[in-house]
Write a protein that holds these residues in place. Structure first.
Motif, mmCIF file in Angstrom:
data_model
loop_
_atom_site.group_PDB
_atom_site.id
_atom_site.type_symbol
_atom_site.label_atom_id
_atom_site.label_comp_id
_atom_site.label_asym_id
_atom_site.label_seq_id
_atom_site.Cartn_x
_atom_site.Cartn_y
_atom_site.Cartn_z
ATOM 1 N N SER A 1 -9.114 15.374 -20.948
ATOM 2 C CA SER A 1 -8.872 13.929 -20.663
ATOM 3 C C SER A 1 -9.567 12.306 -20.932
ATOM 4 O O SER A 1 -10.554 12.429 -20.645
ATOM 5 C CB SER A 1 -8.598 14.213 -18.715
ATOM 6 O OG SER A 1 -8.573 13.107 -17.904
ATOM 7 N N SER B 1 -9.154 8.603 -20.484
ATOM 8 C CA SER B 1 -8.914 7.868 -18.836
ATOM 9 C C SER B 1 -9.595 5.892 -19.546
ATOM 10 O O SER B 1 -9.949 6.018 -20.385
ATOM 11 C CB SER B 1 -9.483 7.365 -17.655
ATOM 12 O OG SER B 1 -9.181 8.663 -17.394
ATOM 13 N N SER B 2 -8.719 5.041 -19.537
ATOM 14 C CA SER B 2 -9.346 3.327 -19.416
ATOM 15 C C SER B 2 -8.878 2.943 -18.389
ATOM 16 O O SER B 2 -8.326 3.070 -17.575
ATOM 17 C CB SER B 2 -7.980 2.832 -20.320
ATOM 18 O OG SER B 2 -8.169 2.034 -19.746
ATOM 19 N N SER B 3 -10.061 1.964 -18.255
ATOM 20 C CA SER B 3 -10.263 1.487 -16.708
ATOM 21 C C SER B 3 -9.078 0.429 -16.064
ATOM 22 O O SER B 3 -9.024 0.147 -14.998
ATOM 23 C CB SER B 3 -11.554 0.666 -16.732
ATOM 24 O OG SER B 3 -11.475 -0.262 -17.221
ATOM 25 N N GLY C 1 -4.928 0.403 -15.750
ATOM 26 C CA GLY C 1 -3.707 1.581 -15.533
ATOM 27 C C GLY C 1 -2.915 1.653 -16.343
ATOM 28 O O GLY C 1 -2.069 2.422 -16.321
ATOM 29 N N THR D 1 -2.692 6.254 -19.806
ATOM 30 C CA THR D 1 -4.158 5.948 -19.233
ATOM 31 C C THR D 1 -3.471 7.236 -17.550
ATOM 32 O O THR D 1 -2.849 6.345 -16.971
ATOM 33 C CB THR D 1 -5.211 5.565 -18.731
ATOM 34 O OG1 THR D 1 -5.191 5.874 -18.104
ATOM 35 C CG2 THR D 1 -4.306 4.311 -18.525
ATOM 36 N N PRO D 2 -3.789 8.121 -17.707
ATOM 37 C CA PRO D 2 -5.067 9.180 -17.958
ATOM 38 C C PRO D 2 -4.338 9.856 -19.196
ATOM 39 O O PRO D 2 -3.020 10.608 -18.833
ATOM 40 C CB PRO D 2 -5.633 9.546 -16.690
ATOM 41 C CG PRO D 2 -4.728 9.640 -15.936
ATOM 42 C CD PRO D 2 -4.032 8.638 -16.580
ATOM 43 N N THR E 1 -13.740 3.121 -21.456
ATOM 44 C CA THR E 1 -13.585 4.154 -21.981
ATOM 45 C C THR E 1 -13.844 5.127 -20.838
ATOM 46 O O THR E 1 -14.983 4.431 -21.201
ATOM 47 C CB THR E 1 -12.366 4.134 -22.945
ATOM 48 O OG1 THR E 1 -13.400 3.742 -24.403
ATOM 49 C CG2 THR E 1 -11.961 2.538 -23.852
ATOM 50 N N LEU F 1 -10.484 11.551 -11.958
ATOM 51 C CA LEU F 1 -9.717 9.376 -11.981
ATOM 52 C C LEU F 1 -10.956 8.995 -11.721
ATOM 53 O O LEU F 1 -10.988 9.787 -10.290
ATOM 54 C CB LEU F 1 -8.520 9.012 -11.498
ATOM 55 C CG LEU F 1 -7.016 9.830 -12.841
ATOM 56 C CD1 LEU F 1 -6.563 9.300 -12.463
ATOM 57 C CD2 LEU F 1 -7.609 9.505 -14.324
ATOM 58 N N GLY G 1 -6.505 4.384 -13.135
ATOM 59 C CA GLY G 1 -4.708 5.495 -12.978
ATOM 60 C C GLY G 1 -4.782 6.208 -11.884
ATOM 61 O O GLY G 1 -3.730 6.961 -12.173
#
Length: 720
Positions: free
Chosen positions: A79, A81-83, A85, A104-105, A135, A150, A194
């Motif tokens: 998984s 993710s970016s901060s 959303g 994202t995510p 990220t 998340l 996210g």
């Protein structure tokens, strides 16, 4: 309109030859439908593997228009993710072949270890943005099915004993035993991570520094959540601040270890997040006597985040109003937090089982699977791939409508099977629509298949085992019980002694024409024997509901070295059995003892009773056999409602029996012809032929020993 197919062939999810098709539809004039964003500027890198169960920061400042390098150590689900959303992420290999993409995510199944790239865009139009975004990536195969983590807060600051969330401990000697606190997660923070409206929150984890254990299992924790419109929290009594909140956790015996990492609280009940801010309230207490721990509890946090209040008490318990949660207790910070979430609408198509092939005759064999919607969103399309012995077969495309919890059967292909061949059939989901199915744990199934038996086989331990040769009776019988037959089956058995105990069941496909024959190399050469010390399993060969079976030219022995021994046990309505040219042996060690533990052939309904009746016994032929030893050489037991019927004993020799040579109870249409009976030496209680409650019998041309010491008490006993 252009349709792009990208094909990769890898060892994926344990299935060799997996074919992953990524289908992208886009209109040249409408870039928002591109749905894949490939960047050219690199920034950031990280190594991820199956030990990274907590998020690993890839870059603390990625820009939307950059890509980060990924070194993947283990295949599986990850998984990313970016901060921010709204960011759109694309994962490719190092040649920019797309593996997966989405907002994202993003959860992606990485097909193998190697070099990959994470591309960051501000949206699905692949727009760029100059602000920093954090990220991260995490190995996700071990997560709760459908859920993922998340993170809010990626700080590195370590608290100096002053954070009240989620639990407070100033020092090992502090007498403050009770803590209440409340913190506020702002909507912008949640969206950046996210966490969207409509998500279920299943649990929370907080990042703890090294040191600070709990004293035994003496920590108790309660947690409440509430959807909120607040932007800050003012001092107020606990019951006022916590009013309207939903309790999600009431846990006891909580343990903190002295290592750094995530302290996870799995909720007793999920919480539905509707949007806005999220209030989280905590109450914890230490039980037992001071000291209450080995050190303070230090939490790792982001100094730019946090709104909340806390309170402490060294009293014996909390009241609802005293003390207040007050700004006199600093609580402007909270630990880095991981939320375990589950979207209220998510896509999950599962391959549930094979409907076909079932055991069938060699030839054209269908492959039919069950797919089920185990998510919430409707599913309209799917592509199912399959492989036969590792060779990928043409995929099957399905379209329709599958609502939540619905299932349907799909005929995905067929193949030609042959007798004795093994087939490994694998089926796997390649594409699902609409939506992205990120749950791969239920995307594949496999089975081993063989067609039913017909023709000639051997049982011979001296040549290699194949589909046509078995090393022992057990393997041959297990194959029959599992696969059934499609035509007459013959097992030619080598001249060997087989120390085995076997059960032949009600084999599928047997009939008057489709018989099963076991033919040995002669009763003196082929021997099946077993020594048993367990009362309930006192057989050498059990015919359990079997039918149309022929046993020819071998010895079946209840070994005298055991405590119990029935050479052959016929049970559960077995019928149409022929035993010919065989030796049936049931010794007892002490020839002067009248033991009921050893029997020759028993037809009964109970495993430990040679005299219990049962229905279904019919059409037995025993010809040209030698029966040696045993309390009874043969005993058969029907019941009044269903008599043991159509039983023929011809040209047999009964020797060394104690009680009866042939004994039948509750039968009809019995033929006893041209047999010889000789009891055990020195035993004067035996009966050659014992007929009890039988309708219709013929007893002709039989012979009994005429002089002592082999003379049975009665040559013939008939009791109507």
């Amino acid at each position: 309109m252009v349709e792009l197919h990208i094909k990769t062939e890898n060892s994926f999810g344990g299935i060799k030859g997996w074919m992953l098709w990524v289908s992208v539809m886009f209109t040249i004039a409408t870039p928002i439908l591109n749905a894949q964003c490939i960047a050219t500027t690199q920034n950031g890198m990280a190594t991820l593997g199956d030990t990274n169960l907590s998020p690993v920061t890839i870059s603390a400042c990625n820009l939307a228009s950059e890509f980060a390098l990924l070194s993947i150590s283990d295949s599986g689900q990850y998984s990313f993710s970016s901060s921010v959303g709204a960011d759109y992420l694309t994962v490719t290999d190092d040649l920019n072949s797309v593996i997966g993409h989405g907002q994202t995510p993003l959860t992606v199944a990485m097909p193998s270890s190697g070099a990959y790239r994470l591309h960051i865009a501000a949206n699905a139009s692949c727009d760029s943005a100059g602000s920093c975004r954090v990220t991260s990536g995490v190995y996700a195969d071990s997560l709760t099915q459908g859920s993922f983590f998340l993170q809010v807060g990626f700080g590195t600051t370590v608290s100096n004993n002053t954070l009240y969330v989620p639990a407070y401990r100033f020092s090992a000697t502090s007498f403050a035993r009770y803590n209440r606190s409340i913190t506020l997660y702002q909507e912008a923070e949640l969206l950046a991570a996210g966490i969207l409206p409509g998500y279920f929150i299943l649990g929370m984890s907080f990042q703890k520094d090294i040191g600070g254990t709990t004293p035994g299992n003496d920590l108790e924790m309660k947690i409440w959540l509430r959807n909120s419109s607040r932007t800050n929290i003012s001092s107020a009594p606990w019951d006022t601040l916590n009013a309207g909140s939903t309790q999600v956790l009431d846990a006891k015996n909580i343990v903190f270890t002295d290592s750094t990492g995530w302290v996870e609280f799995k909720f007793d009940t999920s919480f539905y997040y509707t949007g806005g801010a999220l209030e989280v309230s905590f109450e914890n207490q230490l039980n037992g006597n001071s000291p209450f721990g080995t050190d303070s509890w230090k939490w790792i946090y982001d100094s730019s985040m946090g709104v909340g209040l806390g309170s402490l008490s060294s009293l014996s318990s909390f009241s609802t109003t005293t003390p207040n949660l007050s700004t006199s207790f600093p609580h402007s910070h909270r630990p880095n937090t991981r939320f375990e979430v589950l979207p209220s609408t998510y896509t999950n198509l599962a391959l549930q089982d094979f409907v076909e092939p079932v055991i069938s005759c060699p030839g054209s064999t269908d492959v039919v699977v069950v797919i089920g919607n185990t998510g919430i969103a409707d599913i309209d399309t799917a592509t199912i791939g399959w492989a036969l012995n590792g060779v990928v077969q043409p995929s099957f495309g399905w379209s329709g409508n599958l609502s939540a919890n619905d299932t349907t059967h799909l005929h995905i292909g067929s193949f030609t099977s042959t007798v004795g061949a093994n087939y490994n059939i694998e089926a796997y989901i390649q594409n699902v629509g609409p939506g992205l199915d990120t749950i791969t744990s239920n995307d594949s199934i496999s089975m081993l298949y063989q067609s039913a038996l017909e023709g000639n086989f051997t049982i011979n331990p001296h040549v290699p085992a194949t589909g046509f040769n078995f090393h022992n009776f057990s393997d041959a019988v297990q194959t029959l019980n599992t696969l059934g037959i499609c035509g007459p089956v013959l097992f030619e058995v080598s001249a060997d002694t087989f120390n085995e105990q076997i059960i032949l069941g009600d084999v599928q496909g047997t009939s008057t024409l489709n018989t099963i024959t076991f033919r040995g190399a002669g009763a003196e050469n082929t021997v099946l024997k077993f020594a048993q010390n367990v009362s309930n399993d006192r057989y050498t060969w059990r015919l359990n509901g079997s039918s149309h079976v022929i046993i020819d030219s071998m010895s079946v022995v209840a070994d005298e070295n055991g405590t119990y021994g029935w050479a052959i046990h016929i049970t559960n309505g077995a019928h149409d059995l022929t035993i010919t040219n065989c030796s049936i042996v049931a010794f007892t060690l002490n020839t002067s003892v009248i033991s009921t533990n050893f029997q020759g052939v028993i037809a009964s309904g109970i495993n430990t009773s040679f005299s219990s009746g049962s229905a279904g016994f019919s059409n037995f032929v025993f010809d040209n056999n030698i029966f040696i030893g045993g309390h009874n050489s043969v005993r058969m037991n029907g019941i009044t409602a269903d008599r043991a019927s159509n039983i023929q004993f011809t040209n047999n020799r009964f020797e060394d029996f104690i009680n009866s040579g042939f004994h039948i109870f509750v039968g009809e249409n019995i033929i006893i012809d041209r047999n010889y009976f000789q009891g055990r030496q020195g035993i004067t209680v035996g009966v050659g032929v014992n007929i009890i409650n039988v309708n219709g019998f013929e007893i002709t041309n039989n012979e009994s020993a005429l002089k002592s010491p082999f003379l049975p008490k009665y040559s013939l006993s008939v009791d109507f």
